[in-house]
Design an enzyme around this catalytic site. Structure first.
Site, mmCIF file in Angstrom:
data_model
loop_
_atom_site.group_PDB
_atom_site.id
_atom_site.type_symbol
_atom_site.label_atom_id
_atom_site.label_comp_id
_atom_site.label_asym_id
_atom_site.label_seq_id
_atom_site.Cartn_x
_atom_site.Cartn_y
_atom_site.Cartn_z
ATOM 1 N N ASP A 11 -32.362 43.494 84.750
ATOM 2 C CA ASP A 11 -33.791 43.541 85.005
ATOM 3 C C ASP A 11 -33.992 44.324 86.307
ATOM 4 O OD1 ASP A 11 -36.569 42.754 84.762
ATOM 5 O OD2 ASP A 11 -36.170 41.369 86.407
ATOM 6 N N ASP A 13 -37.464 44.380 88.687
ATOM 7 C CA ASP A 13 -38.228 43.634 89.694
ATOM 8 C C ASP A 13 -37.704 42.207 89.810
ATOM 9 O OD1 ASP A 13 -39.950 45.804 90.122
ATOM 10 O OD2 ASP A 13 -41.250 45.191 88.474
ATOM 11 N N ASP A 177 -33.739 37.554 86.572
ATOM 12 C CA ASP A 177 -34.235 36.528 87.484
ATOM 13 C C ASP A 177 -35.291 35.628 86.867
ATOM 14 O OD1 ASP A 177 -35.917 39.033 87.657
ATOM 15 O OD2 ASP A 177 -37.195 37.634 88.762
#
Length: 224
Positions: A11, A13, A177
């Protein structure tokens, strides 16, 4: 390589880049252009994770509650356009790589792993962000929110990586995240690392049951 994994997907961001300050700045600038109230970074953090359209929709829902104003479709589209304008101007003004990201990516690339970015961030912004931090050359594929018909938590982007590189899902490790990353990876049959420091709607990433939970990006070396 010492593991079953051939490709590692990431991922963007909240995983590679702490982009919250610039995202919050751009959201608030777009809201201000229409005379709408400003949101705190802590609040904007809870809106991140499902792509820019959802980010702006959540911001506008909040602004409606604050002001009682109902925006027309034309005004909503205007806010979206202003967000993209402001974010293009502020991609990496305040954003920073998380600790140990660049060094770990370089190590993994040198070990022979294929690396890919799979993000819900608008596709037009993905390469400029990676270039700003000098990490674009590490990646063999960069998928953004408009690259494919489906975005995370749909497993489609990971299936795409399997097809493009001739891999089985068990040969891909995903690193993210948020619960969207965990859901996408597990739905595709891929193992997944959950990082504790990113953007997960203020919910501990461990509650999404990733295969590993790491506090430091460099801990990837422990399993790879």
């Amino acid at each position: 390589m010492k593991t079953q994994f051939k490709l590692i997907g990431f991922d963007l961001d909240g995983t590679l880049v702490n982009s919250l300050p610039d995202l919050a700045l751009s959201v608030n600038s777009a809201l201000a252009d229409l005379g709408l109230p400003q949101a705190s970074e802590e609040l904007v953090l809870t809106w991140i994770g499902n792509g820019a359209p959802v980010l702006i929709a959540r911001a506008l829902d909040w602004a409606k509650v604050q002001t009682g104003r109902e925006l027309s479709e034309a005004k909503i589209e205007q806010v979206k356009e202003r967000f993209h304008f402001h974010y293009a101007e502020n991609l990496c003004n305040i954003s920073r790589l998380y600790p140990n990201v660049k060094e770990t990516l370089q190590y993994l690339k040198e070990q022979g792993y294929l690396l890919a970015v799979v993000t819900n961030k608008p596709t037009r912004h993905v390469l400029p962000v990676l270039e700003a931090f000098g990490i674009e050359s590490f990646f063999s594929e960069m998928l953004g929110g408009q690259s494919l018909p489906a975005i995370k938590p749909h497993p489609g982007p990971l299936y795409y990586l399997c097809g493009k590189f001739g891999l089985e899902p068990r040969q891909i490790l995903f690193v993210g995240d948020s619960k969207n990353d965990i859901l996408a990876a597990h739905s595709a049959g891929c193992a997944v690392v959950g990082l504790t420091y990113g953007y997960n709607y203020n919910i501990p990433i461990a509650e999404s049951n990733p295969d590993w939970v790491f506090e430091d990006f460099a801990q990837l070396k422990n399993i790879l």
